[in-house]
Design a protein around this motif. Structure first.
Motif, PDB file in Angstrom:
ATOM      1  N   ASP A  28       0.868  -1.181   0.000  1.00  0.00           N
ATOM      2  CA  ASP A  28       0.000   0.000   0.000  1.00  0.00           C
ATOM      3  C   ASP A  28       0.899   1.224   0.000  1.00  0.00           C
ATOM      4  OD1 ASP A  28      -1.872   2.114   0.682  1.00  0.00           O
ATOM      5  OD2 ASP A  28      -3.208   0.559   1.445  1.00  0.00           O
ATOM      6  N   ASP A  72      -3.266  -3.031  -2.251  1.00  0.00           N
ATOM      7  CA  ASP A  72      -4.156  -1.911  -2.523  1.00  0.00           C
ATOM      8  C   ASP A  72      -4.450  -1.881  -4.024  1.00  0.00           C
ATOM      9  OD1 ASP A  72      -5.669   0.373  -2.106  1.00  0.00           O
ATOM     10  OD2 ASP A  72      -3.949   1.724  -2.135  1.00  0.00           O
ATOM     11  N   MET A  75      -2.790   2.557  -6.632  1.00  0.00           N
ATOM     12  CA  MET A  75      -1.530   3.086  -6.105  1.00  0.00           C
ATOM     13  C   MET A  75      -0.857   3.917  -7.191  1.00  0.00           C
ATOM     14  SD  MET A  75       0.140  -0.047  -3.927  1.00  0.00           S
ATOM     15  CE  MET A  75      -0.191  -1.358  -5.101  1.00  0.00           C
ATOM     16  N   MET A  99      -7.649  -4.463  -1.554  1.00  0.00           N
ATOM     17  CA  MET A  99      -8.301  -3.481  -0.686  1.00  0.00           C
ATOM     18  C   MET A  99      -8.390  -2.152  -1.420  1.00  0.00           C
ATOM     19  SD  MET A  99      -5.412  -2.923   2.237  1.00  0.00           S
ATOM     20  CE  MET A  99      -3.684  -2.753   1.784  1.00  0.00           C
ATOM     21  N   SER A 100      -9.451  -1.415  -1.131  1.00  0.00           N
ATOM     22  CA  SER A 100      -9.639  -0.130  -1.776  1.00  0.00           C
ATOM     23  C   SER A 100     -10.353   0.825  -0.842  1.00  0.00           C
ATOM     24  CB  SER A 100     -10.466  -0.279  -3.056  1.00  0.00           C
ATOM     25  OG  SER A 100     -10.717   1.000  -3.614  1.00  0.00           O
ATOM     26  N   LYS A 129     -11.755  -0.051   2.455  1.00  0.00           N
ATOM     27  CA  LYS A 129     -11.210   0.788   3.523  1.00  0.00           C
ATOM     28  C   LYS A 129     -12.226   1.865   3.877  1.00  0.00           C
ATOM     29  CE  LYS A 129      -6.551   0.730   1.567  1.00  0.00           C
ATOM     30  NZ  LYS A 129      -5.562   1.635   0.993  1.00  0.00           N
TER      31      LYS A 129
END
Length: 159
Positions: A28, A72, A75, A99-100, A129
């Motif tokens: 991330d 993530d 990015m 994940m976002s 997130k």
């Protein structure tokens, strides 16, 4: 932590048997997200390597052995879903949690479902997130449980 660095959790083999702990790569570009995930996973007996950004994460993947990746979706220096696609292509047998934190200006507008799209690109699980420590641990444990059952099924077919 310097930008673009790889940080591996301290090894404590003598006290805790770290060599047998599951090793998780977290990628991330937000150092606070990385730190929070690292602390919680270490408290739950996982070995963690943090990579700030996609390119650093790919270098870590080339040089390390991992049991799970938490990546993530969006990015810098990687366009859109490139991170999920590239990490899955480089290590297709390692479960990947996408994940976002992408926020939509209007929740009622027909916006693309980025997490669903990540699943189609190879992610085993997705987290939006901000997520709770419980949601993180549940996703990690689900991936390991599925991966273990896949290994058992493969062994049964071979045997």
């Amino acid at each position: 932590m310097p930008h673009g660095s790889i940080i591996e959790s301290p090894k404590r083999e003598a006290q805790t048997g770290t060599e047998s702990l599951r090793h998780i790569l977290v990628v991330d570009d937000d150092p606070m997200v990385c730190m929070a995930i690292e602390v919680y996973l270490q408290l739950n007996h996982f070995r963690v390597t943090i990579a700030e950004g996609g390119e650093v994460g790919l270098r870590a993947l080339e040089h390390g052995q991992f049991d799970l990746m938490i990546i993530d979706i969006f990015m810098p220096h990687m366009r859109g879903f490139e991170s999920i696609r590239v990490f899955h292509e480089r290590a297709p047998t390692i479960p990947l949690i996408a994940m976002s934190g992408y926020a939509f200006a209007n929740l009622n507008s027909p916006a693309p479902d980025f997490l669903r799209m990540a699943l189609e690109l190879g992610a085993a699980r997705c987290l939006r997130k901000p997520f709770t420590p419980h949601a993180l641990l549940a996703a990690v444990n689900d991936c390991f449980a599925e991966h273990r059952s896949d290994d058992v099924a493969s062994a049964a077919r071979l045997g």
